[in-house]
Write an enzyme that holds these catalytic residues in place. Sequence first.
Site, short mmCIF file in Angstrom:
data_model
loop_
_atom_site.label_atom_id
_atom_site.label_comp_id
_atom_site.label_asym_id
_atom_site.label_seq_id
_atom_site.Cartn_x
_atom_site.Cartn_y
_atom_site.Cartn_z
N HIS A 1 0.85 -1.19 0.00
CA HIS A 1 0.00 0.00 0.00
C HIS A 1 0.89 1.24 0.00
CE1 HIS A 1 -2.54 3.07 2.29
NE2 HIS A 1 -3.14 2.91 1.14
N SER A 2 0.59 2.18 -0.90
CA SER A 2 1.29 3.47 -0.94
C SER A 2 2.80 3.27 -1.10
CB SER A 2 0.94 4.23 0.35
OG SER A 2 1.37 5.55 0.30
N LEU A 3 3.61 3.83 -0.18
CA LEU A 3 5.06 3.69 -0.27
C LEU A 3 5.50 2.23 -0.22
CD1 LEU A 3 7.83 5.21 -0.36
CD2 LEU A 3 7.79 5.18 2.14
N SER B 1 4.24 -0.22 -1.73
CA SER B 1 4.25 -0.80 -3.08
C SER B 1 5.52 -0.41 -3.84
CB SER B 1 3.01 -0.33 -3.87
OG SER B 1 3.05 1.07 -4.06
#
Length: 687
Positions: free
Chosen positions: A325-327, A329
Site C-alpha cells: 500500500h502506498s510507499l 508498493s
Amino acid sequence: PEAAEPDPARRYEAVAPHWFYRKVTDSRERWIPFSSQDSERLEEAHGSGRDKEDLVVPTSGGRYDVHLKKRQRVAVYWEEEVSEVRRCTWFYKGDKDNKYIPYSETFSEELEEAYMIAVTLDEWKKKLESPSREIIILHNPKLMVHYHPVATSDDWGSTPTEQGRPRTVKRGVENIAAEIPNGEPLQIDHLVFVVHGIGPACDIRFRSIIQCVNDFRNVSLSMLQAHFKKAQEQQQIGRVEFLPVNWHSSLHSTGVDVDLERITLPSINRLRHFINDTILDVFFYNSSTYCQTIVDTVASEMNRLYQLFLQRNPLFKGGVSIAGHSLGSLILFDLLTNQKAAPEEDEHSEEGSRTTSSNRGTEEVKDILKKLELSEYCDVFEKEKMDRQALFLCTEKNLKEMGIPLGPRMKILHYISSKMEMQVCLLHGLCSSRSQPIALRQGPAFTTHDQSPSTPTSSFLAVSANYPQLNYKPTIFFAFGSPIGMFLTVRGVKRINPNYSLPTCKGFFNIFHPFDPVAYRIEPMIVPDLEFEPMLLPHHKGRKRMHLELKEGLTRMSVDLKNNLLGSLRVAWQSFTRAPLPAVEAASTDAEAEAEAGAEKQSDPKPEETPAAVKEEASLINVGRLNGGNRIDYVLQEKPIESFNEYLFALQGHLCYWESEDTVLLVLKEIYQTQGITLDQPLPGSQ
C-alpha cells in the site's frame, strides 16, 4: 390434566462453556469469543487433562497460539501484547457499553454449583458474594442479578448490601447474544504478504497494519463464501492467508527519532510530530542510509515470515504473492526489479530471452546480422561459436580481434547498446543486482529523458542500496494506491520497455481509487502514444454503481440531444438558404434532403457507440509483459456520496482499500485463476 412434573434432579443440565480472550484497545477492555471451531479445540485440550502441562493450541487460523496452562493468547507472526484467555460459563452486564463480561473461572464454578443446587432442590433466592465483595442473587432461572457493593462511612467497616444499580447475570454463552464466528477453513491455498505505507497508522481510524490486514482477511472470507461457493462445496479451495509486514517500527528504532526531536521546532507540536512520524518516511526511503534499513527490514521480515509459515504449515503447497500500500508498493517494486532470476527460468521476449540452445542462439545472431545488413559476417560469428548471449558481451576490442571492419563494428555496438535488455545485463554481471535500484539499471528496460546510447544511466538515479534476495518467487504483485509511476518519472524514467517483466514475478496489478491523491498509473509509461482509460473494477455484486450508470446515461442522452438538435438546425438552414425551384426539382430536392437526413441519422449514433467500442478496445490494448500481457491499471468505482466532492474524500480514497470488497475480490480472482479456479458467476466488465 396437567403433565406430571419431571423429576427435579433431571432438570439440571451442565452449562456449555465457551472460550474468550481479553482485548484492550485505548484503555477499553473487551472480551471477544473465540470461533466455535477454536473454542471446541480448546475445550477438547482442556478436557484431556493436559492443560496442567504447557499445552499450546493454535487458534485464529494459526496466527495465535493459546498457552492453556498460563491462559494466554500469543501472536505468532508479529509483536503484540499477550491477551488473557478465559473458559467462560457465567456473565454479567458491564457498566459502560452494556457488553457482557465473563466471571472468573473459579467464581463461575461456584455460581454453577449454587445454580445446580437451586434447580435440583427448587430453592431459589440464593445469595452469593464474589471475591470483590459484590452480591449475586439467583431469584429464579430467568432472573439473576448482580449488585455492586455500596460502602458506608462508619468506623466499624462496611458491609456489602443489595443497594446500587442491579446488573443482569446470564448463564451460558447462548444467552448473551454474542457474535461467535464459525471459524476459518483449515486449508490454506495461497499466502500473501502485505507491506504498509508511510507512518504507523494505515487507515482513517489510525489503526495499525495488523488491524487493517485483519479487515482485509475477513472481507476475503466473506467474498469466498459469496463468489466461490461452488469451489468451496466441492472442497477445491480453502482460503488465502494474509500476513502483515511492518517496517516502520524498525526504521524508527534506529535512533533517528531522537535526532529529529533535537532539531524539531516547538511550535505546532502535534503537526510536526505527525510529519516526523509519517511524511518523513518518504524522505527516509530516498536516503541511501535509511533506504538500506527499509529494504533490509522488508525483505528479511518477508523471508522470516515465509520460513515460519512453512514450519507451522508443512503441508502447504500453494504460491506466495505480495501486496503493498502506498510507499510499501514502491519498496516492493524496487525489491522485485532487483531480484535475480534463475538462468533457466528467465523467460523474456525474442530479443531478451536467454536460451540454453546454442543452435537457437546462433540462429538469433544470424537474424541480427541480417537485420543490420551484415550477413556476410555470419560465418565469422559461427566459427567463433557466438550466440546471442555472447554477442551482447562483446566489446569493440573483441570484434576487432575477430576481424570485423570498423563500419560493421560500429553498427553491431550501436545495436547492442540500444537493444540490450536489463535482464541480460543482470545475468552477466554488467550491473550487480545487489547494488542498485531500478533507475541505476534502466538500460533498455527503462528509457530516461534525453538518454542516448552513450549516456550513462547512473546520472538519472535514485539512491543506491544493496537489495536482498527473497526466498521465494512471488506469483503476483498487487499495488494499492501506489505512487510507483510518479517515483519512476521523478527518477528520470520516461518509458518502460513493453518487453520488460519483473525477473521473478509474472503478475502485476496497480489498483487505485479514482480520488486517491497518492496513486499514479503505470500503463501510460509503457504505451505513451495512446490515450486510454484504466480498467474499471466491477462491483462485487456484479453491477456498476447506480450513480455511475446514471451519469453515463445522462452523458449519452446529452450526446443524442446535441446530435438531433444539430441535425435539425442543419436541415432547417439548408432549406432556408436554397432558392425556390420548379415542382419537379423541389420534389427531387426533398428526396435529397431526406437522403441527407437519413445519412446524418446513420452517422450521428457513432458518437454514442464510440464509448462502448473504446471500452472493448481498451481491454484489448497491448500493455506489454509487465503483467503477462494483461491490463495493469485498475480503478475502483467511487461511492455515490464520494462523487459529490472529490477533495473531501481524497484522504479516504487513499485509505479505503482494506475494507474494499471490489479490491479483495480482484485479488482473490487473480490468485485462484492461477490455480484454474474461477468465480461462480463471471462479473460483467471483468477481464
